[in-house]
Design an enzyme around this catalytic site. Structure first.
Site, PDB file in Angstrom:
ATOM      1  N   HIS A 171       0.786  -1.364   0.036  1.00 51.45           N
ATOM      2  CA  HIS A 171       0.009  -0.080  -0.058  1.00 51.45           C
ATOM      3  C   HIS A 171       0.831   1.145  -0.191  1.00 51.45           C
ATOM      4  O   HIS A 171       1.666   1.324   0.973  1.00 51.45           O
ATOM      5  CB  HIS A 171      -0.916   0.096   1.416  1.00 51.45           C
ATOM      6  CG  HIS A 171      -1.913   1.344   1.255  1.00 51.45           C
ATOM      7  ND1 HIS A 171      -2.800   1.171   0.834  1.00 51.45           N
ATOM      8  CD2 HIS A 171      -1.537   2.397   1.785  1.00 51.45           C
ATOM      9  CE1 HIS A 171      -3.320   2.404   0.923  1.00 51.45           C
ATOM     10  NE2 HIS A 171      -2.675   3.123   1.640  1.00 51.45           N
ATOM     11  N   CYS A 172       0.640   2.020  -0.982  1.00 55.54           N
ATOM     12  CA  CYS A 172       1.683   3.351  -1.225  1.00 55.54           C
ATOM     13  C   CYS A 172       0.736   4.546  -0.662  1.00 55.54           C
ATOM     14  O   CYS A 172      -0.173   4.754  -1.255  1.00 55.54           O
ATOM     15  CB  CYS A 172       2.166   3.328  -2.646  1.00 55.54           C
ATOM     16  SG  CYS A 172       3.103   4.708  -2.919  1.00 55.54           S
ATOM     17  N   VAL A 173       1.267   4.959   0.340  1.00 60.95           N
ATOM     18  CA  VAL A 173       0.682   6.157   0.955  1.00 60.95           C
ATOM     19  C   VAL A 173       0.852   7.518   0.010  1.00 60.95           C
ATOM     20  O   VAL A 173       0.086   8.323   0.113  1.00 60.95           O
ATOM     21  CB  VAL A 173       1.363   6.621   2.430  1.00 60.95           C
ATOM     22  CG1 VAL A 173       1.047   5.655   3.392  1.00 60.95           C
ATOM     23  CG2 VAL A 173       2.923   6.605   2.211  1.00 60.95           C
ATOM     24  N   ASN A 209      -2.128   6.807  -2.166  1.00 56.99           N
ATOM     25  CA  ASN A 209      -3.286   6.783  -1.357  1.00 56.99           C
ATOM     26  C   ASN A 209      -3.770   5.512  -1.998  1.00 56.99           C
ATOM     27  O   ASN A 209      -5.177   5.663  -2.071  1.00 56.99           O
ATOM     28  CB  ASN A 209      -4.191   8.024  -1.288  1.00 56.99           C
ATOM     29  CG  ASN A 209      -5.356   7.653  -0.387  1.00 56.99           C
ATOM     30  OD1 ASN A 209      -4.997   7.316   0.586  1.00 56.99           O
ATOM     31  ND2 ASN A 209      -6.366   8.193  -0.482  1.00 56.99           N
ATOM     32  N   SER A 210      -3.117   4.510  -2.435  1.00 59.06           N
ATOM     33  CA  SER A 210      -3.970   3.313  -2.940  1.00 59.06           C
ATOM     34  C   SER A 210      -2.852   2.255  -2.925  1.00 59.06           C
ATOM     35  O   SER A 210      -1.670   2.409  -2.605  1.00 59.06           O
ATOM     36  CB  SER A 210      -4.197   3.762  -4.319  1.00 59.06           C
ATOM     37  OG  SER A 210      -4.634   2.639  -5.187  1.00 59.06           O
TER      38      SER A 210
END
Length: 437
Positions: free
Chosen positions: A290-292, A295-296
């Site tokens: 999950h890549c902040v 945001n996905s």
């Protein structure tokens, strides 16, 4: 019969009331002007009344002035009211709510960069503390598994603000030509387009509801029965013993499969390499992480576009940094201009450009590290999630201080791994009925 008729009549009346209420709500929402909205209590309100009729805030202030202890739920209620009332006018459906996590980067980033441009010592302190604060906030939110728009806002605003300063401060100096400006602009636009494509869908696992609720029957032929009889069709009659044995075997297999792959939250059996993201609350096919910053999640459907976004951003950033350093430090070599640029703080505009070049270099260095890890993982056909799990369970070979992790499970060699990665379909393939329960 009279009781049944009465119940049916009451049920029909209840449904008609619910339909009228839903229709009324839709009409009210459709009739909202651009500055109106329905608040959290279901009442019609206006953005101009954001500071009016706030009983929770009045009660909290009154208790503070009277030196009385606050109620346990006072702060949460005030925060809920503030969050509900901060809105922007919208043409369709009334004013839209604004996520508060978007605001800090819009205020702090320009303020800190302008502060850092005052003196090189202040710049060292700010540019050292800023990444530390971002990392602290990342681990704080990651530990709580909370979803926030802070990092996406910071990433987009950093790109937009650096481009704005490039046009307003660097380009007017005359050291950057029109062609170079066009190349930087094209790089920014392509990066945003790739980011938009990356955020569309990571490959969310969507189970087939009909298959989930279907019942599967297992049959076996009784011992000694000739299959040529009955028109060559297999007899579906089962003895009690065969049925019991088959059901026990199927039950054991189902328990083992469910224990490993069943997702209680999504109510589906995950295929191999899929994983559940506790931040997004969904299962993603071939989940990487999950890549902040976007945001996905990064999964099967958007992994390639994620790498493309990184490459485009890094190329644009490196090219922009080189142009800025050529403009503010024309007599220095590009490789050493960031470390030694005499006289750069004599003018505030020059110092601001130099500070932004340093900030962009820090961001570029972090993304270069991320891109290197991604390329290594693709070369070994391992996802970031699989690598962390294998290192935790000590079932993988690691080298170069943990940068290279080889689980040896899905690897087909360098060419085979990249061929599989480049041929991953963008469309999510629905799971077969046998993978669902």
């Amino acid at each position: 019969m009279q009781v049944a008729g009465k119940l049916l009549h009451e049920k029909a009346a209840g449904l008609s009331v619910m339909k009228r209420q839903a229709k009324k709500v839709q009409e009210e929402e459709a009739a909202l002007c651009c500055c109106e909205y329905m608040n959290r209590h279901g009442q019609r309100s206006h953005v101009a009344a954001c500071c009016c009729d706030c009983e929770d805030l009045d009660d909290a202030c009154d208790r503070f002035l009277k030196r009385e202890p606050q109620k346990p739920e006072s702060l949460s209620q005030v925060a809920a009211v503030v969050t509900d009332r901060i809105r922007v006018p919208w043409l369709w459906g009334g004013a839209r709510k604004v996520d508060l996590s978007i605001i800090p980067p819009l205020v702090l980033l320009p303020a800190l960069l302008h502060l850092a441009a005052l003196h090189f010592l202040i710049g060292m302190v700010v540019l050292t503390a800023l990444p530390g604060l971002v990392l602290w906030y990342y681990y704080f939110t990651h530990r709580k598994k909370g979803r926030t728009l802070f990092f996406l806002s910071l990433a987009l605003f950093s790109l937009a603000y650096m481009y704005y300063l490039f046009i307003m401060e660097v380009f007017p100096r005359g050291d950057v030509g029109l062609l170079q400006l066009v190349l930087v602009s094209v790089g920014v636009v392509l990066t945003l387009l790739a980011l938009f494509h990356t955020k569309r869908d990571p490959g969310i696992l969507r189970p087939n509801e009909e298959s989930v609720h279907s019942k599967v029957a297992y049959y076996s032929s009784p011992t000694g029965r000739n299959l040529s009889l009955n028109g060559g069709r297999q007899d579906v009659t089962m003895t009690v013993a065969n049925r019991a044995g088959a059901s026990e075997q199927v039950e054991e297999e189902m328990k083992e499969s469910n224990r490993k792959n069943w997702c209680q939250a999504c109510r589906a059996v995950r295929p191999p390499r899929a994983g559940h993201c506790r931040i997004c609350g969904v299962c993603v096919l071939r989940l990487d992480h999950h890549c902040v910053w976007i945001n996905s999640c990064v999964g099967q459907a958007n992994h390639r576009s994620f790498l493309l976004t990184l490459v485009l951003f890094l190329l644009t950033s490196l090219y922009g940094i080189s142009l800025v350093l050529q403009s503010v430090c024309p007599q220095q070599n590009l490789l050493f201009a960031l470390l030694y640029c005499p006289g750069v703080y004599n003018q505030y505009s020059t110092a601001l450009c130099f500070t932004c070049a340093w900030y962009s270099s820090i961001v570029t260095g972090g993304l270069l590290h991320l891109l290197a890890i991604q390329l290594i993982n693709v070369s070994y056909n391992v996802t970031e999630r699989e690598a962390r799990l294998a290192l935790r369970e000590k079932t993988a070979r690691s080298a170069c201080w943990g940068l290279v992790v080889d689980t040896g499970v899905y690897s087909r060699g360098f060419r085979g791994n990249w061929s599989e990665f480049m041929s991953m379909g963008d469309k999510v393939i629905p799971p077969s009925p046998t993978d669902l329960v």
